[in-house]
Write a protein that holds these residues in place. Sequence first.
Motif, PDB file in Angstrom:
ATOM      1  N   GLY A   1       0.779  -1.410   0.184  1.00 53.52           N
ATOM      2  CA  GLY A   1      -0.092  -0.177   0.110  1.00 53.52           C
ATOM      3  C   GLY A   1       0.811   1.114  -0.262  1.00 53.52           C
ATOM      4  O   GLY A   1       0.621   2.329  -0.825  1.00 53.52           O
ATOM      5  N   LEU A   2       1.868   1.078   0.791  1.00 55.05           N
ATOM      6  CA  LEU A   2       2.937   2.512   0.725  1.00 55.05           C
ATOM      7  C   LEU A   2       3.566   2.644  -0.343  1.00 55.05           C
ATOM      8  O   LEU A   2       3.999   3.783  -0.981  1.00 55.05           O
ATOM      9  N   THR A   3       3.884   1.267  -1.210  1.00 55.65           N
ATOM     10  CA  THR A   3       4.518   1.436  -2.477  1.00 55.65           C
ATOM     11  C   THR A   3       3.698   2.204  -3.464  1.00 55.65           C
ATOM     12  O   THR A   3       4.193   3.075  -4.388  1.00 55.65           O
ATOM     13  N   TYR A   4       2.365   1.829  -3.549  1.00 57.18           N
ATOM     14  CA  TYR A   4       1.715   2.114  -4.648  1.00 57.18           C
ATOM     15  C   TYR A   4       0.428   3.299  -4.422  1.00 57.18           C
ATOM     16  O   TYR A   4      -0.154   3.879  -5.364  1.00 57.18           O
TER      17      TYR A   4
ATOM     18  N   PHE B   1      -4.105  10.146   3.377  1.00 57.16           N
ATOM     19  CA  PHE B   1      -4.899   9.331   4.444  1.00 57.16           C
ATOM     20  C   PHE B   1      -4.615   7.890   4.450  1.00 57.16           C
ATOM     21  O   PHE B   1      -4.552   7.298   5.393  1.00 57.16           O
ATOM     22  N   ASP B   2      -4.708   7.422   3.039  1.00 55.45           N
ATOM     23  CA  ASP B   2      -4.475   5.896   3.046  1.00 55.45           C
ATOM     24  C   ASP B   2      -3.093   5.495   3.503  1.00 55.45           C
ATOM     25  O   ASP B   2      -2.956   4.518   4.019  1.00 55.45           O
ATOM     26  N   ARG B   3      -2.100   6.443   3.087  1.00 56.58           N
ATOM     27  CA  ARG B   3      -0.685   6.102   3.655  1.00 56.58           C
ATOM     28  C   ARG B   3      -0.576   6.149   5.259  1.00 56.58           C
ATOM     29  O   ARG B   3       0.058   5.362   5.764  1.00 56.58           O
ATOM     30  N   GLU B   4      -1.390   6.889   5.987  1.00 57.23           N
ATOM     31  CA  GLU B   4      -1.371   6.693   7.320  1.00 57.23           C
ATOM     32  C   GLU B   4      -2.000   5.445   7.747  1.00 57.23           C
ATOM     33  O   GLU B   4      -1.554   5.081   8.849  1.00 57.23           O
ATOM     34  N   ARG B   5      -3.211   5.270   7.208  1.00 58.65           N
ATOM     35  CA  ARG B   5      -3.785   3.983   7.495  1.00 58.65           C
ATOM     36  C   ARG B   5      -2.885   2.729   7.053  1.00 58.65           C
ATOM     37  O   ARG B   5      -2.543   1.690   8.072  1.00 58.65           O
TER      38      ARG B   5
ATOM     39  N   GLU C   1      11.898  -1.885   4.420  1.00 63.23           N
ATOM     40  CA  GLU C   1      11.543  -2.756   3.397  1.00 63.23           C
ATOM     41  C   GLU C   1      10.799  -1.847   2.275  1.00 63.23           C
ATOM     42  O   GLU C   1       9.777  -1.194   2.618  1.00 63.23           O
ATOM     43  N   VAL C   2      11.144  -1.926   1.149  1.00 69.69           N
ATOM     44  CA  VAL C   2      10.550  -0.859  -0.118  1.00 69.69           C
ATOM     45  C   VAL C   2      10.214  -1.746  -0.972  1.00 69.69           C
ATOM     46  O   VAL C   2      10.702  -2.939  -1.419  1.00 69.69           O
TER      47      VAL C   2
END
Length: 207
Positions: free
Chosen positions: A19-22, A27-31, A61-62
């Motif tokens: 999720g953090l990659t794409y 707000f989504d990144r915080e979740r 990890e990325v």
Amino acid sequence: MSLKWLEWGQKLQAIAQNGLTYNENPFDRERYQQVRQIAAEIISTHSNIEASSLLNLFNSEVGYATPKVDLRAAVFDSDKILLVREKEDGCWTLPGGWADIGESPSDGVVREVYEESGYQTRVVKLLAVYDRNHSRHGHPPLAYHIYKLFFQCELIGGTPKASFETEEVAFFRETEIPNLSLTRVVPSQITRLFEYYRDPNKPTDFD
């Protein structure tokens, strides 16, 4: 050994990482960061690893989350198998380690054997591909999801020599296997490798 907590933690970490990659929505990144925190807390609760240490590990990890690859070599001399003693825990294992970027698995395992034992080898056959998380193997839990590749390697030269990771190098008969570094290799896997030594025509094993 059923470790559902480890499976849940690893899956949540993978969801968060992907999720953090794409996703660029703040707000989504915080979740997703919260999901990663929960994954760290789940694993920490059932292990002796601090949640903060796990979170630092996960944050490093990325990209798209995939299993890591561990390479291990089965090198036989007559009816004995090559093992090296790890400085980290004082126990014995097959020579090997993480696969490196830009290096084929066969080249990687040959390099690992030389670095950890001093012996020169060439790969003969891929013997097994195992999911380290599979309950059949009984490895102690790790935060990572890992695939283990076991190669049979032919001894072609060199002399025994320890390294900065290993402190002893020796060959052992199947009935004389010393205490193993269980995070790296377990007795059932050694037994399976001797079966391949006795029957070279056995097909590659996997789970």
